[in-house]
Write an enzyme that holds these catalytic residues in place. Sequence first.
Site, PDB file in Angstrom:
ATOM      1  N   GLY A 210     -11.948  -3.144  -6.572  1.00 13.48           N
ATOM      2  CA  GLY A 210     -11.492  -1.762  -6.373  1.00 13.48           C
ATOM      3  C   GLY A 210     -11.208  -1.503  -4.900  1.00 13.48           C
ATOM      4  O   GLY A 210     -10.961  -2.450  -4.144  1.00 13.48           O
ATOM      5  N   ASN A 211     -11.227  -0.256  -4.517  1.00 13.62           N
ATOM      6  CA  ASN A 211     -11.023   0.076  -3.097  1.00 13.62           C
ATOM      7  C   ASN A 211     -11.759   1.371  -2.774  1.00 13.62           C
ATOM      8  O   ASN A 211     -12.369   1.976  -3.653  1.00 13.62           O
ATOM      9  CB  ASN A 211      -9.530   0.151  -2.764  1.00 13.62           C
ATOM     10  CG  ASN A 211      -8.818   1.168  -3.627  1.00 13.62           C
ATOM     11  OD1 ASN A 211      -9.079   2.357  -3.539  1.00 13.62           O
ATOM     12  ND2 ASN A 211      -7.918   0.687  -4.497  1.00 13.62           N
TER      13      ASN A 211
END
Length: 402
Positions: A210-211
């Site tokens: 993810g981020n």
Amino acid sequence: MSALAGKHIILGITGGIAAYKSAVLLRLLIKAGAEVQVVITPNGKQFITPVTLSALSGKPVISEFFTANTGEWHSHVDLGLWADAMVIAPATASSIGKMANGVADNMLITTYLSSKCPVFVAPAMDLDMMAHPSTTRNLELLRSYDNHIIEPAEGELASHLVGKGRMEEPEKIAEVLEAYFACPQPLKGLKAMVTAGPTYERIDPVRFIGNFSTGKMGYAIAESLRRQGADVVLVSGPTALPDPAGIRTVRVESACQMLEACRNEFDSSDIAVWTAAVADYAPAHPADSKIKREKAQFDSIDLVMNPDIAATFGKCRRDGQTLVGFALETDHGPENAARKLKAKNLDIVVLNSLSDPGAGFGTDTNKITIFDHLGHSAVFGLKSKAEVADDIVNYIAEYRNK
Ligand code: CTP
């Protein structure tokens, strides 16, 4: 002519000493041309008489669910739908608590719960009640329902103590309402879709790629579009933010799910704003069961490229649509923004540079430059994300008029 002329307003009055000022507020609203229906709580009547209020409003005051002699039922649902705005002034700690928690034990609170219109709340109470964490939490809840809180003023209170808690002056409350209705809604009648937040790409049932996106910028844009009159759908990746009031929110996890959710909304949208930080790659073979540490071969994970959502819809856009993307860059910002504008077939690209202090993921501020397809650009200073959202939405509205 006042922006309040012809507006249907419910004036809710609860049991606080500031209720005497509600008569002045009522007079100001009537003078501005509004049609006002007073709804008063049983305790409110201890502080100001319904006779005064009905004389000023030209309508019988509503307090109970039934009129005692005739048995006539007052429909809180019809009343809630009739109103263009509801203002509760004064709002006591008790009524604020009931509104926050849905304790519908009188006509005013049931009307509040049934109303679809904007609600303005002018708290009035003693300074210690105002400062109590319970009041703070309840006001926070009202804000999360998109109610407008008209902050109480500082000064001498009925208890003779001095502090924050005095109901804002009726002239100021009337000004807030007037300003609300005077605000133009250039996007009324248009549908806008916004993607927001990160996407999570599963490695196995407990791990993902993810981020750091929190979704704050996208949610702020969705809210700004709604304030400007658009009918908004928010397609959101996983975030900790609640669904914004008045906005249909579709929750997704991965880039592929986000693409599918957008397919259902794109054709009917007049405006699309791609703010999501879509993960560029996803694991090629996500495991169905948790990969055990001992047995893991995490020295490498095979990845496949995710769909580019903005570019996909840029290819099948129709006339009349305005497409807006973001470019979050660490280097060569303007060049990369210009490249993305073309490559994704956008009308507008919003550049924010991670090298600017206060810009980027997780912060409450942002600093942007906007470039458009017509060759214009605009540079903005460091602002709160809500203000940045308004700048972007104003730019979109002006661009559509060019
Ligand atoms: N975007 C998208 N789908 C993707 C990647 C990006 O819809 N798979 C959108 C973003 O929401 C943003 C714009 O495209 O509006 C640019 O995103 P960004 O991450 O800056 O660019 P990328 O195309 O991923 O390019 P790069 O990572 O090379 O900078």
